[in-house]
Structure formats: C-alpha cells, structure tokens
Motif scaffolding. Structure first.
Motif, short mmCIF file in Angstrom:
data_model
loop_
_atom_site.label_atom_id
_atom_site.label_comp_id
_atom_site.label_asym_id
_atom_site.label_seq_id
_atom_site.Cartn_x
_atom_site.Cartn_y
_atom_site.Cartn_z
N ASP A 251 34.17 -23.61 60.92
CA ASP A 251 33.53 -22.81 59.88
C ASP A 251 33.63 -23.47 58.50
O ASP A 251 32.72 -23.35 57.68
N ALA A 252 34.70 -24.21 58.24
CA ALA A 252 34.84 -24.88 56.94
C ALA A 252 33.77 -25.95 56.75
O ALA A 252 33.27 -26.16 55.64
N HIS A 253 33.41 -26.65 57.84
CA HIS A 253 32.35 -27.65 57.74
C HIS A 253 31.01 -26.97 57.46
O HIS A 253 30.20 -27.48 56.67
N GLU A 254 30.76 -25.83 58.10
CA GLU A 254 29.52 -25.10 57.86
C GLU A 254 29.45 -24.60 56.43
O GLU A 254 28.40 -24.64 55.78
N GLN B 88 23.83 -27.39 50.22
CA GLN B 88 22.42 -26.99 50.17
C GLN B 88 22.15 -26.13 48.94
O GLN B 88 21.10 -26.27 48.29
N ALA B 89 23.09 -25.26 48.62
CA ALA B 89 22.91 -24.38 47.46
C ALA B 89 22.88 -25.18 46.17
O ALA B 89 22.03 -24.93 45.29
N ARG B 90 23.77 -26.15 46.03
CA ARG B 90 23.78 -26.98 44.82
C ARG B 90 22.48 -27.75 44.68
O ARG B 90 21.91 -27.84 43.59
N ALA B 91 22.01 -28.34 45.79
CA ALA B 91 20.77 -29.11 45.74
C ALA B 91 19.59 -28.22 45.37
O ALA B 91 18.72 -28.60 44.57
N ALA B 92 19.53 -27.02 45.94
CA ALA B 92 18.43 -26.10 45.65
C ALA B 92 18.46 -25.67 44.19
O ALA B 92 17.42 -25.61 43.53
N PHE B 93 19.64 -25.39 43.67
CA PHE B 93 19.75 -24.96 42.27
C PHE B 93 19.29 -26.06 41.33
O PHE B 93 18.53 -25.82 40.39
N CYS B 94 19.74 -27.29 41.60
CA CYS B 94 19.35 -28.42 40.75
C CYS B 94 17.84 -28.66 40.79
O CYS B 94 17.26 -29.15 39.82
N ALA B 95 17.21 -28.29 41.90
CA ALA B 95 15.76 -28.46 42.04
C ALA B 95 14.98 -27.26 41.51
O ALA B 95 13.75 -27.24 41.58
N GLY B 96 15.71 -26.26 40.98
CA GLY B 96 15.05 -25.09 40.45
C GLY B 96 14.62 -24.08 41.49
O GLY B 96 13.89 -23.14 41.19
N VAL C 235 20.42 -17.61 48.46
CA VAL C 235 20.55 -17.33 49.90
C VAL C 235 21.61 -18.22 50.52
O VAL C 235 22.46 -17.76 51.30
N ALA C 236 21.61 -19.52 50.19
CA ALA C 236 22.59 -20.44 50.76
C ALA C 236 24.00 -20.07 50.34
O ALA C 236 24.94 -20.12 51.15
N CYS C 237 24.18 -19.68 49.08
CA CYS C 237 25.51 -19.25 48.62
C CYS C 237 25.96 -18.00 49.38
O CYS C 237 27.12 -17.90 49.79
N GLY C 238 25.05 -17.07 49.56
CA GLY C 238 25.40 -15.85 50.30
C GLY C 238 25.81 -16.15 51.73
O GLY C 238 26.78 -15.58 52.23
N ARG C 239 25.10 -17.05 52.38
CA ARG C 239 25.44 -17.42 53.76
C ARG C 239 26.78 -18.15 53.81
O ARG C 239 27.58 -17.93 54.73
N ALA C 240 27.02 -19.01 52.82
CA ALA C 240 28.29 -19.73 52.79
C ALA C 240 29.46 -18.78 52.59
O ALA C 240 30.48 -18.86 53.30
N LEU C 241 29.34 -17.87 51.66
CA LEU C 241 30.44 -16.95 51.36
C LEU C 241 30.65 -15.93 52.47
O LEU C 241 31.75 -15.41 52.63
N ALA C 242 29.60 -15.65 53.25
CA ALA C 242 29.73 -14.70 54.36
C ALA C 242 30.63 -15.24 55.46
O ALA C 242 31.10 -14.46 56.31
N GLU D 215 30.38 -18.81 41.62
CA GLU D 215 29.80 -19.05 40.29
C GLU D 215 28.35 -19.52 40.40
O GLU D 215 27.47 -19.04 39.66
N LEU D 216 28.09 -20.44 41.32
CA LEU D 216 26.73 -20.95 41.49
C LEU D 216 25.78 -19.85 41.95
O LEU D 216 24.64 -19.75 41.47
N GLY D 217 26.23 -19.02 42.89
CA GLY D 217 25.40 -17.91 43.35
C GLY D 217 25.07 -16.95 42.23
O GLY D 217 23.94 -16.45 42.13
N ASN D 218 26.05 -16.69 41.36
CA ASN D 218 25.80 -15.82 40.20
C ASN D 218 24.76 -16.45 39.27
O ASN D 218 23.88 -15.75 38.75
N GLU D 219 24.88 -17.76 39.04
CA GLU D 219 23.92 -18.44 38.16
C GLU D 219 22.50 -18.33 38.73
O GLU D 219 21.55 -18.08 37.99
#
Length: 255
Positions: free
Chosen positions: A100-103, A110-118, A125-132, A164-168
């Motif tokens: 699960d840590a690798h996932e 994926q969340a960081r890349a998506a955020f940087c791409a706007g 969504v990716a942050c939510g899945r990661a934190l779940a 933090e990223l998900g909040n942003e």
C-alpha cells in the motif's frame, strides 16, 4: 498477496486477512516489508527487535522467526513464500504482490504532476485516493527500531504533504466552504504547520468570513510566539495584509 503498512501491519490475499500476533515476529516482518526488495542483514534485524541488547542466542531465534513467517506467508500465497535468503540476511520479494505504501507514493506523484499541469480536479481526486489508503498510525504500535521509525517519519511527512496539496487543489476549485471544517481540525492537530493556517485563512476569507480569517492569523501568531518565539512566515503576513485591505483581486485563490 498484498502487504499493508499504512496502519497496523496486515497481509491480505483475496478475502483472507493475515496478521502476526507475536510482537517480535511482527517487528521483524515490518522491517522486511518496509525494505521490500532490499536485503535486511542479520545485524539490522537484531537491532530492530532488541536494540543494543540482543539475547545470547539472537541469531538462532531470528532463524526460528523467519521459519515461522515463511510458513505464514507461504500459506497465504498458496505455497510460494516471498522471504528469500540472501547474504547477509533476508529479503522480502513482492513479486506479483503489492504494498500500500508504494500505491500511496504513485498516487501522490500523480497528484503533484496534475497540480503542476493545472489539472486541479485530477489532483484532488488522486490525493483523495492516496489518503484513503491510510487506516491509522503507520504500522500501529511498532516503534523503536530504526528501520520502522525512519519509514514512519517519512510516511507521515509525505501524508501531510499530500493533505496540503489536496487542500490547494480544492481551493483552486472553489471548494472554500467545504474546507473550513477540515482545516480547523488540521490547525488544531498540527498548530505549527503554517501552510494549514494559511489555507484556513484563505478558505474563511473566500467564504465571506473576513473577521474569522483575521482571527485565524492572530491565533497562529500567538501560537508561534508562545511555542517557538518566532513570527509567522512572509506568506502569512502578506495574506494577512491582503485580507485587511479587503481587496479580493489581491487575495490568491491558493498558494
């Protein structure tokens, strides 16, 4: 077979769930799962379980623990165990299994890349899945060994970055009102993380709660002065001035 360490240690295989009830065997398995794919030496295993005071027959005891873990994991994986002998110790090979840590790492990336791409919706969504994936404290109560402690520290810091990223991302999507409650909880739990205070101020101001946003700044300023003898960072001061000016064009949607 799936290993899960973002919470208490457990192994799943389909609908079957396996746990290790013997504390020292559990600590040994946790160290190998954390280092999955890398050799954990006998010396490292001894330190992880007994610290600086291993028993006289520590190596023999380790061999017994490994044998018992192989039986457990071999049964869970229908006869093929993942623990492999490799000098100077053992390695846990995931093979077709997962961790699960690798996932979590993959989704956070994926969340960081998506955020940087706007692509803020994708990032949220990716942050939510990661934190779940998190079920509680990393590896439950398994603490004290250097391998597990180092991983637990890294994992918790990475989780907070993901929060933090998900909040942003959600702030960029205009979800200010939905964030107010969770952000109040975050600043109560992590009062020294200035990013969460900044996000709370933004969420309050964008929710037409200017007075509460200014009170949030006074609160973080008081906490930082009392606990560390410092003042809030520049970004907090700048946001405070922008909110005082009450010019929405100057107040950013997010960082």
């Amino acid at each position: 077979m799936r290993f899960e360490i973002l919470g208490s240690l457990r192994i799943t295989d389909g609908k079957d769930v396996f746990t290790v009830t013997a504390p020292k065997m559990e600590a040994l398995l946790a160290a190998m799962v954390v280092r999955a794919g890398d050799v954990v030496s006998m010396d490292q295993m001894c330190t992880e379980i007994w610290g600086d005071a291993p028993p006289r027959r520590a190596v023999a005891t380790l061999h017994v623990y490994i044998s018992q873990l192989r039986k457990l994991l071999g049964g869970a994986d229908r006869g093929h165990g993942p623990i492999v002998t490799r000098f100077p110790g053992y390695v846990l090979e995931l093979g077709d299994g997962s961790l699960d840590a690798h996932e979590f790492q993959r989704l956070a990336g994926q969340a960081r890349a998506a955020f940087c791409a706007g692509r803020y919706q994708d990032a949220s969504v990716a942050c939510g899945r990661a934190l779940a994936l998190w079920r509680g404290t990393v590896l439950g109560e398994l603490r004290g060994g250097p391998i597990v402690d180092e991983f637990a520290t890294w994992a918790e810091e990475t989780r907070l970055e993901c929060v933090e990223l998900g909040n942003e991302a959600d702030l960029m999507l205009g979800r200010h009102r939905e964030l107010v409650g969770p952000l109040y909880a975050l600043v109560n739990k992590h009062p020294l993380i200035e990013a969460f205070h900044r996000q709370l101020m933004l969420a309050l101001y964008r929710s037409d709660r200017r007075a509460d946003a200014l009170r949030a700044f006074q609160r973080v300023r008081s906490v930082l002065d009392r606990e560390l003898g410092i003042t809030p960072c520049r970004s907090l001061h700048e946001l405070h001035q922008q909110i005082l000016a009450d010019d929405e064009s100057r107040v950013p949607a997010a960082a």
